[in-house]
Write an enzyme that holds these catalytic residues in place. Structure first.
Site, PDB file in Angstrom:
ATOM      1  NE  ARG A   1       6.687   6.990   6.372  1.00  0.00           N
ATOM      2  CZ  ARG A   1       6.469   5.726   6.048  1.00  0.00           C
ATOM      3  NH1 ARG A   1       7.124   4.772   6.663  1.00  0.00           N
ATOM      4  NH2 ARG A   1       5.575   5.405   5.128  1.00  0.00           N
TER       5      ARG A   1
ATOM      6  NE  ARG B   1       6.386  -3.402  -1.379  1.00  0.00           N
ATOM      7  CZ  ARG B   1       5.501  -3.198  -2.354  1.00  0.00           C
ATOM      8  NH1 ARG B   1       5.841  -3.473  -3.605  1.00  0.00           N
ATOM      9  NH2 ARG B   1       4.297  -2.728  -2.100  1.00  0.00           N
TER      10      ARG B   1
ATOM     11  CG  HIS C   1       9.399   0.257   6.678  1.00  0.00           C
ATOM     12  ND1 HIS C   1       9.571  -1.110   6.653  1.00  0.00           N
ATOM     13  CD2 HIS C   1       8.320   0.521   5.895  1.00  0.00           C
ATOM     14  CE1 HIS C   1       8.649  -1.650   5.878  1.00  0.00           C
ATOM     15  NE2 HIS C   1       7.872  -0.691   5.404  1.00  0.00           N
TER      16      HIS C   1
ATOM     17  CE1 TYR D   1      12.271   2.088   1.539  1.00  0.00           C
ATOM     18  CE2 TYR D   1      10.752   0.462   2.422  1.00  0.00           C
ATOM     19  CZ  TYR D   1      11.111   1.359   1.429  1.00  0.00           C
ATOM     20  OH  TYR D   1      10.296   1.525   0.347  1.00  0.00           O
TER      21      TYR D   1
ATOM     22  CG  HIS E   1       2.820  -6.579   4.994  1.00  0.00           C
ATOM     23  ND1 HIS E   1       3.072  -5.807   6.112  1.00  0.00           N
ATOM     24  CD2 HIS E   1       3.398  -5.920   3.957  1.00  0.00           C
ATOM     25  CE1 HIS E   1       3.744  -4.728   5.773  1.00  0.00           C
ATOM     26  NE2 HIS E   1       3.967  -4.773   4.480  1.00  0.00           N
TER      27      HIS E   1
END
Length: 455
Positions: free
Chosen positions: A332, A143, A360, A236, A203
């Site tokens: 979380r 991202r 995160h 984050y 990822h």
């Protein structure tokens, strides 16, 4: 489900397939409808009829819907009602005019975002782009967001004659259009852009810079739990790791070779890579902690992640709990494990922290009879991470750095008694009991910013 569905044949290009799937995303069939309890029944019936849904597919709630509208309230200019602006920092021994290569070479480093600015990673890339000794840059992008800083650094590197390779994951949910644009722009300036395995989403967060120093090639490696996204790095909670460790560099180089060529079984010195070795390695480490506890009585497992869903990992943690191993989990989001159940999970504690910044980071710690092991990286304990994605966990080999991360980051999270909620055996969350002085972990990190840095 907003994930794009990709159909590939030998004559099909992945980018074309992703673009086609995006165009069809809004044409999917609805699977449920969420309504406020005050919605009139005749209106609800009309919606159900028009959407071809049954009564069983209706979820009724008393809670507010469309919470994104709250951003309009936040936009009101009332500073007294908001948190004080975060002043991001740079480690004291990394000055603005300092050589970031020399800083990394001295020892393994971490940066804890957003408390420490992600601008230092952008700076690393810019310095790499301009340094005449840098030979190549490789990076995985998931991202990238809208900020052009990373793109501009890669562009500068290419314009300066360096070999630049980018693995662009086109299937990052809701960022597909943006990633396709970045990929095309990078290809237009001569960057080697690849998209990784068709059947696995990439990822992992990887950056590698190869530099010629005194006639030898030195590899600088950056691994992280967070994306190379300048905007979200301000919101984050992620940990960047920078190293010149040769074996870790070889592992990352090997993984890049796998992702940019034929993805198959590879051997790694230190990295745990999904779907090849990561899950099996975590299970082995849990089992090893059980054996350590049976021999020495001091078993302890600490895990911090976004989600815990995988059945095999949960079963292994139950087994460890029944063997007497102390287990602390900071999950979380989704957690399918139930703590505190006699003869199942009485030695497991689970908390969740939802605060100003999105938690995160992923950290996995095993006491290992006083010879602790710690891994960090991109992977949660969910089937999609362990089986359907390329994920990486990397070890913290510097024992002093590991000790600092545990004492100044992990332990502080578990001491939170302001924003932490504890998961009970019935699946409900309750505020953590306030024993002693109040401690809000994220505020503590702001007030003690950089305490995890080694002197």
């Amino acid at each position: 489900n907003a994930d794009v569905k990709i159909t590939i044949d030998e004559a099909c290009d992945l980018m074309d397939a992703v673009e086609e799937s995006i165009n069809g995303r809004d044409m999917g069939y609805p699977v449920a409808m969420i309504t406020e309890s005050s919605m009139p029944k005749n209106m609800q019936s009309r919606f159900l009829r028009n959407l071809n849904l049954s009564d069983e597919q209706v979820i009724t709630t008393k809670d507010a819907l469309a919470l994104s509208s709250l951003w309009q309230l936040y936009a009101i200019d009332r500073p007294s009602l908001k948190e004080k602006p975060l002043i991001q920092t740079t480690p004291t021994d990394l000055q603005e005019d300092g050589d970031i290569f020399e800083w990394i070479k001295k020892r393994d480093r971490i940066l804890y975002h957003p408390y420490e600015t992600f601008a230092n990673i952008v700076r690393f890339m810019r310095q790499s782009a301009m340094d005449p000794n840098v030979q190549s840059i490789k990076i995985c992008l998931y991202r990238l967001g809208t900020d052009p800083s990373i793109f501009e650094a890669l562009k500068a590197a290419r314009m300066n004659g360096k070999s630049v390779s980018v693995l662009m994951e086109l299937r990052a949910k809701f960022d597909e259009d943006r990633n396709i644009k970045w990929a095309k722009d990078l290809e237009a300036i001569g960057v080697h852009v690849v998209y990784g395995p068709v059947n696995l989403k990439v990822h992992s967060k990887l950056l590698q810079v190869v530099r010629l120093e005194n006639g030898h090639l030195v590899t600088y490696t950056h691994l992280s739990s967070g994306n190379y996204n300048v905007s979200t790095a301000k919101q984050y909670g992620d940990i960047s790791f920078l190293t010149v460790n040769k074996e870790i560099g070889e592992d990352v180089s090997e993984l890049f070779n796998a992702l940019t060529g034929y993805y198959g079984q590879r051997k790694y010195n230190h990295l745990l890579v999904a779907p090849a070795t990561l899950k099996a390695s975590l299970l082995k480490k849990i089992d090893a902690e059980i054996k350590c506890h049976e021999s020495n009585g001091n078993g302890h497992i600490i895990m911090k992640a976004n989600g815990l869903i995988d059945q095999d990992i949960i079963a292994a943690l139950y087994k460890a709990s029944n063997s007497g191993v102390k287990i602390d989990l900071n999950i979380r989001g989704l957690c399918c494990l139930r703590p505190g159940i006699p003869d199942v999970s009485k030695n497991i504690r689970v908390i969740s922290i939802v605060d100003r910044f999105l938690e995160h980071s992923r950290i996995y710690y095993f006491h290992n009879n006083g010879k602790p092991e710690m891994y960090m990286g991109s992977s949660d304990m969910m089937p999609r991470n362990l089986l359907a994605r390329i994920e990486v966990l990397f070890p913290v080999l510097d024992k002093d750095l590991m000790k600092s991360i545990k004492e100044n980051i992990l332990d502080i999270h578990f001491a939170d008694n302001v924003k932490a909620k504890e998961l009970k055996e019935d699946g409900t969350y309750v505020p953590v009991k306030k024993d002693g002085k109040a401690l809000r972990s994220q505020q503590w990190f702001i007030e003690h910013n950089g305490c995890w840095q080694l002197k």
